[in-house]
Motif scaffolding. Structure first.
Motif, short mmCIF file in Angstrom:
data_model
loop_
_atom_site.label_atom_id
_atom_site.label_comp_id
_atom_site.label_asym_id
_atom_site.label_seq_id
_atom_site.Cartn_x
_atom_site.Cartn_y
_atom_site.Cartn_z
N SER A 1 7.94 15.68 25.48
CA SER A 1 8.74 16.38 26.56
C SER A 1 8.46 15.52 28.21
O SER A 1 7.46 15.01 28.16
CB SER A 1 8.36 17.75 26.69
N PRO A 2 9.41 15.76 28.79
CA PRO A 2 9.59 15.14 30.09
C PRO A 2 8.08 15.80 31.03
O PRO A 2 7.68 15.26 31.85
CB PRO A 2 10.65 15.24 30.82
N ALA A 3 7.93 17.11 30.60
CA ALA A 3 7.00 17.74 31.34
C ALA A 3 5.54 17.56 30.76
O ALA A 3 4.42 17.90 31.55
CB ALA A 3 7.21 19.49 31.48
N ALA A 4 5.33 16.85 29.88
CA ALA A 4 3.99 16.61 29.07
C ALA A 4 3.07 15.90 29.97
O ALA A 4 2.08 16.28 30.35
CB ALA A 4 4.24 15.95 27.61
N ARG A 5 3.51 14.68 30.56
CA ARG A 5 2.79 13.69 31.18
C ARG A 5 2.31 14.49 32.70
O ARG A 5 1.09 14.42 32.92
CB ARG A 5 3.54 12.58 31.53
N PRO A 6 3.20 14.97 33.42
CA PRO A 6 3.05 15.75 34.69
C PRO A 6 1.99 16.83 34.35
O PRO A 6 0.91 17.07 35.30
CB PRO A 6 4.41 16.16 35.23
N LEU A 7 2.15 17.59 33.34
CA LEU A 7 1.42 18.53 32.92
C LEU A 7 -0.10 18.21 32.52
O LEU A 7 -1.41 18.87 33.02
CB LEU A 7 1.77 19.59 31.67
N ALA A 8 -0.11 17.04 31.91
CA ALA A 8 -1.64 16.50 31.55
C ALA A 8 -2.25 16.08 32.66
O ALA A 8 -3.55 16.11 32.90
CB ALA A 8 -1.52 15.33 30.69
N VAL A 9 -1.62 15.30 33.84
CA VAL A 9 -2.11 14.90 34.99
C VAL A 9 -2.67 16.21 35.78
O VAL A 9 -3.57 16.05 36.46
CB VAL A 9 -1.20 14.23 35.85
N ALA A 10 -2.00 17.24 35.83
CA ALA A 10 -2.49 18.45 36.76
C ALA A 10 -3.45 18.97 35.79
O ALA A 10 -4.36 19.44 36.63
CB ALA A 10 -1.15 19.59 36.72
N HIS A 11 -3.74 18.92 34.55
CA HIS A 11 -4.80 19.47 33.90
C HIS A 11 -5.97 18.57 34.13
O HIS A 11 -7.01 19.48 34.49
CB HIS A 11 -4.41 19.66 32.60
N ASP A 12 -5.82 17.38 33.97
CA ASP A 12 -7.11 16.56 34.55
C ASP A 12 -7.74 16.76 35.82
O ASP A 12 -8.67 16.71 36.08
CB ASP A 12 -6.73 14.87 34.28
N GLN A 13 -6.46 16.72 36.76
CA GLN A 13 -6.93 16.86 38.29
C GLN A 13 -7.67 18.34 38.54
O GLN A 13 -8.61 18.31 39.27
CB GLN A 13 -5.55 16.83 39.07
N LEU B 1 -3.77 25.51 28.10
CA LEU B 1 -2.91 25.93 27.01
C LEU B 1 -1.38 25.77 27.20
O LEU B 1 -0.71 25.79 25.97
CB LEU B 1 -3.12 27.70 27.11
N ALA B 2 -0.76 25.57 28.29
CA ALA B 2 0.36 25.02 28.55
C ALA B 2 0.55 23.61 27.59
O ALA B 2 1.75 23.52 27.09
CB ALA B 2 0.60 24.97 30.08
N ARG B 3 -0.37 22.93 28.02
CA ARG B 3 -0.28 21.49 27.29
C ARG B 3 -0.15 21.53 25.75
O ARG B 3 0.66 20.78 25.04
CB ARG B 3 -1.62 20.49 27.65
N LEU B 4 -0.82 22.76 25.16
CA LEU B 4 -0.86 22.84 23.87
C LEU B 4 0.89 23.31 23.36
O LEU B 4 1.07 22.98 22.19
CB LEU B 4 -1.80 23.87 23.29
N ASP B 5 1.38 24.12 24.49
CA ASP B 5 2.56 24.51 23.90
C ASP B 5 4.01 23.45 24.30
O ASP B 5 5.02 23.76 23.88
CB ASP B 5 2.90 25.56 24.74
N VAL B 6 3.55 22.50 24.95
CA VAL B 6 4.72 21.44 25.27
C VAL B 6 4.60 20.36 24.35
O VAL B 6 3.51 19.64 24.43
CB VAL B 6 4.43 20.93 26.82
N PRO B 7 5.72 19.85 23.67
CA PRO B 7 5.61 18.74 22.77
C PRO B 7 5.25 17.51 23.80
O PRO B 7 5.67 17.21 24.86
CB PRO B 7 7.27 18.66 22.37
N GLU B 8 4.76 16.54 22.90
CA GLU B 8 3.98 15.35 23.67
C GLU B 8 5.38 14.58 24.12
O GLU B 8 5.20 13.75 25.17
CB GLU B 8 3.29 14.50 22.62
#
Length: 430
Positions: free
Chosen positions: A275-287, A266-273
């Motif tokens: 955004s600096p936090a988008a990539r770390p958030l995607a990695v955390a989601h995949d992990q 859900l957080a990934r959906l709220d963060v623009p692509e």
């Protein structure tokens, strides 16, 4: 699964070249060295046994009571034999274990002296006493019968020369007057010499087998029963602890990890692509998703959820559907199976099918689940190349250990060229 064994007399007897090998001479040495030991022991037994038999025979035939001095002698003699036998048997057994190497070089564990009291209370000590009775009571009779047969054969072989004397010669059941009449008997006697030579090895092999059976390490029945009970308790405790870990992972850790994965999604959906936090958030989601899959596999390895949902037959069919080769499942289970037996049987099928996929080069496999009395029988067969060897790391050794811990046994038939059959028998005591 058997390990290679040292050659011994019992296996040498099956060799066509036995008569021209060293084994008949080793058997002869074993029997000749037995004679003085058995002779001394037989004298000790006869000192009490012969008067006892005579007294019993007199009472049975004439109804006479046993004289008091004879009764006293028999009583004291019997008590002395029983009292000294466990002590004497310790020395005789040590010599017999050493002598057994003549016909059977396979290691035979030696017993340590654990005190006089132990000689009268342990089952192993009384097994040595039983060997003393065998050595002093049965062995001399067999030796005398064999010696009588040898003397008769020598008489038959030499009968043509003996028949030349003035007196008549009795050969077996016939009376001969001339050497020509004795020649056919002599020929038969010569033909029987290899049979007697072979019979020498048979007697030695039987004597060695009895020695190994009675003098081998044999835990006391009480100790063996306690070991069996303790192993069963350990297996039950292990299964209970495994179910607790499975429950904690399934009911506590797994739902929280699932919730964390959803929150990260859900957080990934709220963060623009951008955004600096988008990539770390995607990695955390995949992990998190990878960790959830790993946790699911861990829970599955502790006790497969399919066993809980589908029971053993259904769980095995699910394994068959996931296998890389076509697998046919035949399940004939008309009674409930204990949970720990279900788990062991599932692992047997899972590991066996993995071996079929990785090592057998098979085109099809078959699984059979049946109940024979109070045992669950699991059979996994394939049409592969065979030659399964536990020493090559195919998981069969660990599988055999798991089956043994559940009180069962594993049988393997895998000749080169196939087919391979793994059969497991598990007790289903509830």
């Amino acid at each position: 699964m058997t390990s290679p064994q040292l050659p011994h007399l019992a296996t040498a007897l099956r060799n066509p070249r036995y008569l021209v090998s060293e084994w008949p001479w080793r058997a002869l040495g074993y029997l000749v060295s037995t004679a003085p030991i058995a002779g001394v022991l037989s004298v000790g037994l006869l000192l009490v046994g012969a008067p006892l038999l005579a007294a019993v025979n007199a009472v049975r035939q004439h109804g006479r009571p046993i004289p008091l001095p004879l009764a006293l002698f028999l009583t004291l003699g019997t008590l002395a034999l029983v009292g000294f036998a466990p002590i004497v048997s310790a020395a005789v057994a040590a010599v017999e274990r050493w002598r057994l190497g003549l016909v059977d070089p396979r290691p035979l564990p030696a017993r340590r002296w654990s005190g006089v009291a132990e000689r009268y209370t342990s089952a192993s000590a009384w097994r040595e006493v039983a060997y003393l009775v065998w050595l002093g009571g049965v062995v001399p009779v067999v030796y005398w019968v064999y010696l009588l047969l040898v003397l008769i054969d020598i008489l038959v072989v030499t009968s043509p020369w003996l028949a030349g004397d003035a007196d008549q010669v009795i050969v077996l059941w016939d009376i001969v007057d001339r050497p020509g009449e004795a020649v056919p008997y002599a020929i038969v006697g010569v033909l029987l010499l290899p049979v007697l030579w072979y019979g020498l090895g048979v007697i030695a092999a039987v004597q060695g087998a009895v020695a190994r059976w009675l003098l081998g390490s044999s835990p006391d029945i009480v100790e063996l029963r306690e070991v069996t009970r303790s192993r069963a308790r350990l297996v039950d405790a292990y299964e209970a602890e495994r179910r607790r870990i499975e429950r904690d992972l399934h009911d506590a850790a797994q739902p929280r990890l699932t919730s964390l994965t959803l929150q990260l999604g859900l957080a990934r959906l709220d963060v623009p692509e951008d955004s600096p936090a988008a990539r770390p958030l995607a990695v955390a989601h995949d992990q998190a998703k990878g960790l959830m899959i790993m946790l699911r596999q861990i829970v599955h390895g502790i006790r497969p959820q399919s066993l809980t949902d589908l029971n053993l037959a259904g769980a095995v069919r699910e394994l068959a559907d996931e296998a890389a080769v076509p697998v046919t499942v035949h399940a004939d289970l008309d009674r409930p199976v204990p949970e720990n037996v279900e788990t062991t049987a599932w692992y047997v099928v899972s590991e066996s099918l993995n071996n079929v996929t990785r090592h057998a080069s098979a085109t099809r496999a078959e699984v059979r689940l049946t109940q024979a009395g109070d045992r669950l029988v699991v059979e996994v067969s394939d049409d592969g190349r065979g030659g399964a060897d536990p020493a090559r790391g195919t998981g069969l050794t660990g599988l055999a250990d798991r089956v043994s811990a559940a009180g069962g046994r594993l049988l393997l038939a895998s000749p080169p060229g196939g087919p391979t059959l793994v059969r497991v028998e598990l007790p289903c005591h509830r």
